[in-house]
Design an enzyme around this catalytic site. Structure first.
Site, PDB file in Angstrom:
ATOM      1  N   VAL A   1     -10.334  -0.081   6.256  1.00  0.00           N
ATOM      2  CA  VAL A   1     -11.538  -0.929   6.087  1.00  0.00           C
ATOM      3  C   VAL A   1     -12.067  -0.822   4.658  1.00  0.00           C
ATOM      4  CG1 VAL A   1     -13.870  -1.435   6.935  1.00  0.00           C
ATOM      5  CG2 VAL A   1     -12.216  -0.393   8.472  1.00  0.00           C
TER       6      VAL A   1
ATOM      7  N   VAL B   1       0.840  -1.209   0.000  1.00  0.00           N
ATOM      8  CA  VAL B   1       0.000   0.000   0.000  1.00  0.00           C
ATOM      9  C   VAL B   1       0.879   1.264   0.000  1.00  0.00           C
ATOM     10  CG1 VAL B   1      -1.863   1.230   1.175  1.00  0.00           C
ATOM     11  CG2 VAL B   1      -1.827  -1.259   1.192  1.00  0.00           C
TER      12      VAL B   1
ATOM     13  N   LYS C   1     -11.727  -4.796  11.506  1.00  0.00           N
ATOM     14  CA  LYS C   1     -12.457  -3.830  10.670  1.00  0.00           C
ATOM     15  C   LYS C   1     -13.854  -3.568  11.243  1.00  0.00           C
ATOM     16  CE  LYS C   1      -9.755  -5.256   6.665  1.00  0.00           C
ATOM     17  NZ  LYS C   1      -9.666  -6.217   5.558  1.00  0.00           N
TER      18      LYS C   1
HETATM   19  N1  HSE Z   1      -5.789  -9.019   3.942  1.00  0.00           N
HETATM   20  C1  HSE Z   1      -6.827  -8.068   3.779  1.00  0.00           C
HETATM   21  C2  HSE Z   1      -7.906  -8.687   2.927  1.00  0.00           C
HETATM   22  C3  HSE Z   1      -6.251  -6.831   3.142  1.00  0.00           C
HETATM   23  O1  HSE Z   1      -7.702  -9.749   2.327  1.00  0.00           O
HETATM   24  O2  HSE Z   1      -8.988  -8.138   2.843  1.00  0.00           O
HETATM   25  C4  HSE Z   1      -7.029  -5.595   3.369  1.00  0.00           C
HETATM   26  O3  HSE Z   1      -7.207  -5.264   4.698  1.00  0.00           O
END
Ligand code: HSE
Length: 428
Positions: free
Chosen positions: A137, A19, A210
């Site tokens: 999120v 990211v 999340k």
């Molecule tokens: N590992 C997380 C997913 C990445 O697969 O959604 C994003 O938070």
């Protein structure tokens, strides 16, 4: 002159993984476009990485590279600190230092804010600094902005989310391509969506992090992370995926948040009727179905993981925070009273139970007797024919309390009636 200077936002970026690289790329390649659209000139001043000499896929000409986070968090020229390093201990230290040095902070660190967010919210409030978490999120879906602004006039009574792209991809590959759980997990890891430690994806913890962040914004309560029940998808087999499809259900890992009569916050696999709006969300997509008293029901859908969607969310936070700062808007509603969360044992639901039973007379009757004795009413029973001594027996129940169902399953499990661990999936 003074006004022009106010438009320049000096940025320090901590972490240059998937990211972080996406954010640096947007800031460097779209600087003019963002300036034209927003009036802010974001200047990536410093990047903090573990290995400054490592070759990168992005040219960082003109950007200072350091391995010392305080070169960013204590730099008086830096306005915004973007934390994309992950983990909780060092990240907490970095953000504490950034806020203490009067920086606004932007982070995609869901584990940190779900588990240790309170001290950072308090500090941001004391320092009159802003925290942006849009990237934490739902990947590219602007769900945090929707909760804070778009739906601000609503009393949100519930939301249901598919919040982990890796799990949704695994379940989709199993149901649509006939893959086993292990094959589907390998594919999700290869596509780069999984966390460094994919255990957090598949055991439901990432979704629970999340959920905690969203529930805080939706219900205006401090969410004690330890009170969120979570369970992952690693016990789900292709038998469950295929059989539920035959019965008209789709298997999803869902975050469930309900306000009334007592707040429910839980993450676990569920069987959704195949015509449910979340049943058709496939692959790496995330979705959140929100119910508000004014708006009714709204569904947000988009790519929930990966470099570009998440970087898009992080940069949108940077722009929002720059605007708020310019308008003199400080942190709002950062401290709330603690939520009382209903224990999962008190939740009532329908259940899908799968036992591995010996295929001989009287077995079904014995299982049904244990369920009946615990006040659990059976809605349907299915046995999968196979030329084997032990075969899967699937029971769907009517509404029952979680405590009673778990008790009955424990009793059945302890008897000699079944082989292997029973599978229990809630039906929504
Ligand atoms: N590992 C997380 C997913 C990445 O697969 O959604 C994003 O938070």
């Amino acid at each position: 002159m003074a006004q022009k200077k106010a438009h320049i936002i000096n940025v320090g970026l901590i972490g240059l993984g998937t990211v972080g690289t996406g954010v640096a790329r947007i800031l460097l390649s779209k600087r003019r476009a963002i300036l034209q659209r927003t009036g802010f000139d974001f200047r990536l001043k410093t990047v903090c990485v573990l290995h400054p000499k490592k070759k990168r896929r992005l040219s960082l000409k003109g950007v200072r590279i350091t391995s010392t986070p305080t070169h960013i968090t204590r730099d008086p020229d830096i306005d915004q600190v973007v934390e994309l390093m992950g983990g909780t201990t060092h990240a907490h230290r970095c953000l504490t230092s950034a806020l203490s040095n009067s920086k606004d902070v932007i982070s995609a660190n869901k584990a940190l804010f779900a588990e240790k967010g309170l001290s950072l919210y308090r500090l941001s409030s004391r320092m009159h600094r802003l925290i942006g978490l849009e990237g934490s999120v739902g990947g590219g879906i602007p769900i945090i902005k929707a909760f804070k602004e778009g739906l601000a006039s609503n009393r949100i009574s519930s939301f249901y989310g598919i919040l982990n792209g890796t799990c949704n991809l695994i379940l989709t590959e199993m149901s649509q391509k006939g893959k086993t759980y292990v094959e589907a997990l390998k594919k999700a890891q290869a596509s780069g969506f999984a966390e460094k430690n994919p255990r957090l994806d598949v055991n439901g913890a990432d979704t629970a992090h999340k959920l905690a962040i969203l529930a805080r914004l939706a219900f205006h309560r401090e969410i004690p992370f330890g009170r969120i029940f979570y369970e992952g998808i690693s016990k789900i087999s292709d038998i469950d995926v295929n059989f539920s499809a035959q019965m008209g259900y789709t298997l999803k890992l869902l975050a469930i948040a309900r306000l009334e009569p007592q707040m429910e916050l839980r993450v676990h696999p569920v069987l959704l009727r195949s015509d449910h709006p979340l049943a058709s969300i496939h692959g790496v997509n995330n979705a959140v179905l929100v119910r508000g008293d004014e708006v009714g029901e709204v569904l947000f859908v988009g790519e929930g993981a990966g470099e570009r969607p998440t970087a898009s969310a992080v940069v949108s936070d940077m722009i929002d925070i720059a605007k708020a700062r310019r308008l003199g808007i400080g942190p709002r509603e950062t401290i709330f009273s603690k939520a009382k969360v209903k224990p999962v044992s008190e939740v009532r639901s329908r259940y899908y139970l799968r036992f591995q039973v010996e295929d001989r007379p009287g077995m079904l009757g014995k299982l049904a007797r244990v369920l009946g004795a615990n006040g659990i009413s059976i809605s349907s029973v299915h046995q999968i024919e196979a030329p084997a001594r032990f075969v899967p027996l699937i029971i769907l129940t009517h509404q029952a309390s979680e405590e009673k169902v778990k008790n009955a399953v424990r009793l059945i499990q302890r008897s000699s009636l079944v082989k292997q661990q029973a599978v229990l999936i809630r039906v929504e």
